[in-house]
Write a protein that holds these residues in place. Structure first.
Motif, PDB file in Angstrom:
ATOM      1  N   GLY A  94      42.836  50.835  24.573  1.00 51.04           N
ATOM      2  CA  GLY A  94      42.194  49.520  24.397  1.00 51.04           C
ATOM      3  C   GLY A  94      42.699  48.476  25.382  1.00 51.04           C
ATOM      4  N   ARG A  95      43.125  48.921  26.564  1.00 51.98           N
ATOM      5  CA  ARG A  95      43.654  47.970  27.557  1.00 51.98           C
ATOM      6  C   ARG A  95      42.559  47.393  28.451  1.00 51.98           C
ATOM      7  NH1 ARG A  95      48.067  50.965  31.074  1.00 51.98           N
ATOM      8  NH2 ARG A  95      47.807  49.070  32.279  1.00 51.98           N
ATOM      9  N   VAL A  96      41.315  47.891  28.294  1.00 50.09           N
ATOM     10  CA  VAL A  96      40.276  47.557  29.280  1.00 50.09           C
ATOM     11  C   VAL A  96      39.187  46.659  28.679  1.00 50.09           C
ATOM     12  CG1 VAL A  96      38.572  48.549  30.869  1.00 50.09           C
ATOM     13  CG2 VAL A  96      40.702  49.797  30.382  1.00 50.09           C
ATOM     14  N   GLY A  97      38.804  45.637  29.415  1.00 47.42           N
ATOM     15  CA  GLY A  97      37.673  44.786  29.037  1.00 47.42           C
ATOM     16  C   GLY A  97      36.682  44.739  30.189  1.00 47.42           C
ATOM     17  N   LEU A  98      35.529  44.106  29.944  1.00 42.72           N
ATOM     18  CA  LEU A  98      34.478  44.056  30.958  1.00 42.72           C
ATOM     19  C   LEU A  98      34.190  42.613  31.348  1.00 42.72           C
ATOM     20  CD1 LEU A  98      32.041  46.385  29.054  1.00 42.72           C
ATOM     21  CD2 LEU A  98      33.517  47.031  30.921  1.00 42.72           C
ATOM     22  N   LEU A  99      34.097  42.391  32.636  1.00 44.13           N
ATOM     23  CA  LEU A  99      33.836  41.049  33.138  1.00 44.13           C
ATOM     24  C   LEU A  99      32.547  41.090  33.952  1.00 44.13           C
ATOM     25  CD1 LEU A  99      35.070  38.228  33.351  1.00 44.13           C
ATOM     26  CD2 LEU A  99      36.382  38.989  35.333  1.00 44.13           C
ATOM     27  N   LEU A 100      31.516  40.463  33.409  1.00 46.34           N
ATOM     28  CA  LEU A 100      30.215  40.476  34.096  1.00 46.34           C
ATOM     29  C   LEU A 100      29.909  39.085  34.609  1.00 46.34           C
ATOM     30  CD1 LEU A 100      27.390  41.768  34.705  1.00 46.34           C
ATOM     31  CD2 LEU A 100      26.681  40.899  32.488  1.00 46.34           C
ATOM     32  N   VAL A 101      29.469  38.988  35.856  1.00 50.31           N
ATOM     33  CA  VAL A 101      29.024  37.675  36.336  1.00 50.31           C
ATOM     34  C   VAL A 101      27.503  37.652  36.325  1.00 50.31           C
ATOM     35  CG1 VAL A 101      31.088  37.072  37.627  1.00 50.31           C
ATOM     36  CG2 VAL A 101      29.316  38.359  38.781  1.00 50.31           C
ATOM     37  N   ALA A 102      26.958  36.676  35.604  1.00 52.61           N
ATOM     38  CA  ALA A 102      25.508  36.580  35.444  1.00 52.61           C
ATOM     39  C   ALA A 102      25.075  35.115  35.503  1.00 52.61           C
ATOM     40  CB  ALA A 102      25.099  37.212  34.109  1.00 52.61           C
ATOM     41  N   GLY A 103      25.794  34.346  36.298  1.00 57.00           N
ATOM     42  CA  GLY A 103      25.499  32.911  36.343  1.00 57.00           C
ATOM     43  C   GLY A 103      24.654  32.506  37.537  1.00 57.00           C
ATOM     44  N   HIS A 210      30.131  33.379  42.507  1.00 58.11           N
ATOM     45  CA  HIS A 210      30.758  34.351  41.587  1.00 58.11           C
ATOM     46  C   HIS A 210      32.276  34.234  41.577  1.00 58.11           C
ATOM     47  CE1 HIS A 210      30.644  36.760  45.264  1.00 58.11           C
ATOM     48  NE2 HIS A 210      29.329  36.887  45.184  1.00 58.11           N
ATOM     49  N   GLY A 211      32.847  33.618  42.634  1.00 58.62           N
ATOM     50  CA  GLY A 211      34.289  33.348  42.608  1.00 58.62           C
ATOM     51  C   GLY A 211      34.644  32.360  41.502  1.00 58.62           C
ATOM     52  N   GLY A 212      33.621  31.677  40.986  1.00 61.17           N
ATOM     53  CA  GLY A 212      33.826  30.717  39.895  1.00 61.17           C
ATOM     54  C   GLY A 212      34.331  31.391  38.631  1.00 61.17           C
ATOM     55  N   VAL A 213      34.282  32.727  38.613  1.00 59.85           N
ATOM     56  CA  VAL A 213      34.774  33.453  37.442  1.00 59.85           C
ATOM     57  C   VAL A 213      36.285  33.243  37.270  1.00 59.85           C
ATOM     58  CG1 VAL A 213      35.256  35.684  38.595  1.00 59.85           C
ATOM     59  CG2 VAL A 213      34.466  35.652  36.216  1.00 59.85           C
ATOM     60  N   ILE A 214      36.969  32.961  38.370  1.00 61.97           N
ATOM     61  CA  ILE A 214      38.433  32.810  38.274  1.00 61.97           C
ATOM     62  C   ILE A 214      38.781  31.546  37.452  1.00 61.97           C
ATOM     63  CG2 ILE A 214      40.589  32.578  39.637  1.00 61.97           C
ATOM     64  CD1 ILE A 214      39.232  35.315  40.064  1.00 61.97           C
ATOM     65  N   PRO A 215      38.350  30.346  37.875  1.00 58.62           N
ATOM     66  CA  PRO A 215      38.677  29.189  37.030  1.00 58.62           C
ATOM     67  C   PRO A 215      37.958  29.217  35.684  1.00 58.62           C
ATOM     68  CG  PRO A 215      37.249  28.524  38.862  1.00 58.62           C
ATOM     69  CD  PRO A 215      37.665  29.950  39.113  1.00 58.62           C
ATOM     70  N   ALA A 216      36.750  29.799  35.648  1.00 60.06           N
ATOM     71  CA  ALA A 216      36.016  29.800  34.373  1.00 60.06           C
ATOM     72  C   ALA A 216      36.737  30.653  33.340  1.00 60.06           C
ATOM     73  CB  ALA A 216      34.589  30.302  34.577  1.00 60.06           C
ATOM     74  N   TYR A 236      35.096  44.535  36.633  1.00 62.61           N
ATOM     75  CA  TYR A 236      34.196  43.456  37.070  1.00 62.61           C
ATOM     76  C   TYR A 236      32.928  44.057  37.668  1.00 62.61           C
ATOM     77  CZ  TYR A 236      32.376  39.895  40.323  1.00 62.61           C
ATOM     78  OH  TYR A 236      31.566  39.027  41.023  1.00 62.61           O
ATOM     79  N   PHE A 237      31.759  43.539  37.248  1.00 65.12           N
ATOM     80  CA  PHE A 237      30.505  43.954  37.897  1.00 65.12           C
ATOM     81  C   PHE A 237      29.507  42.814  37.869  1.00 65.12           C
ATOM     82  CE2 PHE A 237      28.059  45.087  33.965  1.00 65.12           C
ATOM     83  CZ  PHE A 237      29.106  45.130  33.057  1.00 65.12           C
ATOM     84  N   GLN A 238      28.421  43.003  38.598  1.00 61.40           N
ATOM     85  CA  GLN A 238      27.417  41.940  38.741  1.00 61.40           C
ATOM     86  C   GLN A 238      26.142  42.346  38.012  1.00 61.40           C
ATOM     87  OE1 GLN A 238      27.328  40.897  42.976  1.00 61.40           O
ATOM     88  NE2 GLN A 238      29.269  39.868  42.652  1.00 61.40           N
ATOM     89  N   VAL A 239      25.472  41.367  37.467  1.00 66.38           N
ATOM     90  CA  VAL A 239      24.389  41.657  36.521  1.00 66.38           C
ATOM     91  C   VAL A 239      23.258  42.464  37.148  1.00 66.38           C
ATOM     92  CG1 VAL A 239      23.061  39.491  36.880  1.00 66.38           C
ATOM     93  CG2 VAL A 239      23.020  40.629  34.657  1.00 66.38           C
ATOM     94  N   ASP A 240      23.050  42.291  38.459  1.00 62.74           N
ATOM     95  CA  ASP A 240      21.846  42.890  39.038  1.00 62.74           C
ATOM     96  C   ASP A 240      22.031  44.319  39.518  1.00 62.74           C
ATOM     97  OD1 ASP A 240      23.392  42.274  41.226  1.00 62.74           O
ATOM     98  OD2 ASP A 240      22.148  40.605  41.874  1.00 62.74           O
ATOM     99  N   ASN A 241      23.185  44.912  39.238  1.00 66.45           N
ATOM    100  CA  ASN A 241      23.387  46.314  39.624  1.00 66.45           C
ATOM    101  C   ASN A 241      23.082  47.217  38.435  1.00 66.45           C
ATOM    102  OD1 ASN A 241      24.100  48.708  40.732  1.00 66.45           O
ATOM    103  ND2 ASN A 241      26.284  48.255  40.920  1.00 66.45           N
TER     104      ASN A 241
END
Ligand code: UTP
Length: 476
Positions: A94-103, A210-216, A236-241
């Motif tokens: 359970g060490r893994v999470g998912l980070l999606l950028v869709a903004g 998408h670099g905005g994910v860091i401060p967000a 980390y992945f991007q919504v359109d893939n």
């Protein structure tokens, strides 16, 4: 909360008080909106960006030496099995999470709604989000773990994205494990560095890239939430893939085994001038060089004696980020690079009329997630992937990186699985799969799973086929 006079003072101090030009004509609601926008602006940052990118742009950055990034070959090196096991272990723990950028604004696709809601399935009409969620559900049951899904959205698509998930019952995921969080916005500026108005009472602003994910991630307590859940590794992945492996045990394994801060996948470029960024080591620092500056670095177009591109490592925007590394980036976020894009930005002119320019008339400022790579202090971890099975970015309707190209790529991939299982599939004169095919990731995430689960079932793909979550044949 700012009031009118403090907002005015702040704008005057920074040479931007023209944005209150229509104040006297605004309704109270518009005034409140404008003040709220002004309150979110980081003027110190904006002054720096305007100085750096508009009024006195620096000379273009030039590297003395560019080396190819060391790449782990497709499928992994000699230690592939150990890496795979380490990745599976991290998942089970359970060490893994998912980070999606869709903004993103999704301007090229021109779809009325969040990009992830695009009905990509050619037969089922299932959305890109639905596909991502099905992969997550499959992996959660495979590894008996929870994969919390952190989804970055922006002001323009926050409500619609959440609503889409609600309407679709979170695609069978537990809503407690899906977190939407909003990225910051930045004002657009004209060619003199002045803020622009989109409406008389509204600044023209854009999401900060998408670099905005860091401060967000910090602003919205994502990093704290991961720590509470015992998660230290974010895929980390991007919504359109559409094709993305939302989590890849092999990639996770290399990342954890080598104590990675930020790891990357890369794919072989199809041609030297293919418009994708290239992973390189520039003067000793890990960078992604954008295709827009390829001509500055002709060595990136060179091939070896067998005609193979030396700098082949294209950027599919798939990474793993260590949570501690995100925190350290935030601690030094002032050093994070920003870029400007010259764009056609509709605006309200001095007479209060809306102008839709035919030529670029202003700048949008953005940050890119791959720029975080320059801050790693450990050895780079870069894994080559097969493009077809993992990377089908959907940027527009037709042409390269389009809906049409993604569907073609996926039907070739899935058509191959079906044929291996002995199912007839129609191919055209060029050998490409000629009919629409979909296989739910809940039924099978990969070829091996498909071959096991398809045993004893009768399929026919001569005129198109969609296989649903339970292996049943679906129609539209
Ligand atoms: P793109 O750079 O392809 O931009 O984003 P886009 O907004 O989707 O499309 P165009 O350029 O307007 O046509 C790549 C990924 O980064 C995300 C997008 O949602 C997509 O997943 N992104 C982009 C953000 O999350 N925020 C941003 O500010 C920009």
């Amino acid at each position: 909360m700012l009031n009118e006079s403090s907002a005015r003072a702040r704008l005057e101090e920074n040479g931007q008080d023209h944005v209150l030009r229509f104040w006297g004509e605004l309704s109270q609601t518009d005034r409140d909106t404008l003040i709220a926008q002004i309150e979110t602006i980081d003027f110190r940052l904006m002054n720096r960006l305007i100085h750096q990118w508009v009024t006195s742009p620096p000379p273009e950055e030039r590297f003395k030496r560019i080396d190819p990034v060391p790449v782990i070959p497709q499928g992994g090196g000699e230690d592939a099995q150990t890496a795979w096991q380490a990745g599976e272990e991290a998942l089970r723990q359970g060490r893994v999470g998912l980070l999606l950028v869709a903004g993103g604004q999704g301007t090229r696709l021109g779809f009325d709604g969040p990009k992830g809601a695009y009905p990509i399935g050619p037969i089922t009409g299932n959305s890109i989000f639905c596909y991502h969620a099905a992969k997550i559900r499959n992996l959660q049951s495979r590894y008996d773990c929870v994969l919390p899904w952190y989804i970055m959205v922006s002001e323009a698509n926050h409500a619609t994205t959440k609503e889409f998930f609600r309407e679709q019952d979170y695609f069978g995921l537990n809503p407690k494990d899906v977190t939407f969080f909003q990225q910051r916005m930045v004002p657009c500026v004209d060619e003199q560095g002045k803020f622009m108005l989109e409406q008389p009472g509204k600044l023209a602003m854009n999401p900060n890239g998408h670099g905005g994910v860091i401060p967000a991630a910090m602003d919205n307590g994502i990093s704290a939430d991961t720590q509470n859940r015992g998660i230290d590794t974010l895929s980390y992945f991007q919504v359109d893939n559409w094709a993305v492996k939302v989590v890849d045990p092999l990639f996770i394994g290399y990342h954890v085994m080598r104590n990675g801060q930020m790891s990357s996948k890369n794919h072989r470029k199809r041609r030297p001038r293919e418009p994708v960024g290239v992973h390189c080591i520039c003067d000793g620092v890990y960078r992604v060089i954008e295709y827009t500056v390829l001509d500055m670095y002709p060595q990136l177009l060179e091939t070896d004696s067998e005609g193979n591109l030396i700098h082949f490592a294209g950027n599919p925007a798939i990474h793993i980020l260590d949570v501690g590394f995100i925190d350290s980036l935030n601690a030094n976020y002032d050093n994070f690079p920003w870029w400007r894009a010259h764009k056609k930005i509709p605006y309200i002119d001095e007479k209060g009329e809306r102008v839709k320019p035919d030529e670029p008339n202003g700048y949008k400022f953005e940050t890119f997630v791959f720029d975080a790579l320059r801050f790693i202090t450990h050895e780079p971890i870069a894994l080559e992937i097969a493009r077809e099975a993992e990377y089908t970015p959907i940027k527009s309707r037709e042409g390269d990186n389009s809906v049409a190209a993604a569907r073609e790529s996926m039907r070739n991939l899935w058509g191959g699985w079906l044929e291996k299982a002995g199912v007839p599939v129609s191919r055209d004169a060029d050998g490409k799969v000629a009919v629409d095919i979909e296989i739910s990731p809940l039924f099978a995430l990969d070829e091996q799973e498909f071959l096991e689960r398809a045993k004893g079932r009768e399929y026919d793909a001569t005129s198109g086929l969609a296989i649903g979550p339970e292996g049943d044949v679906e129609t539209g």
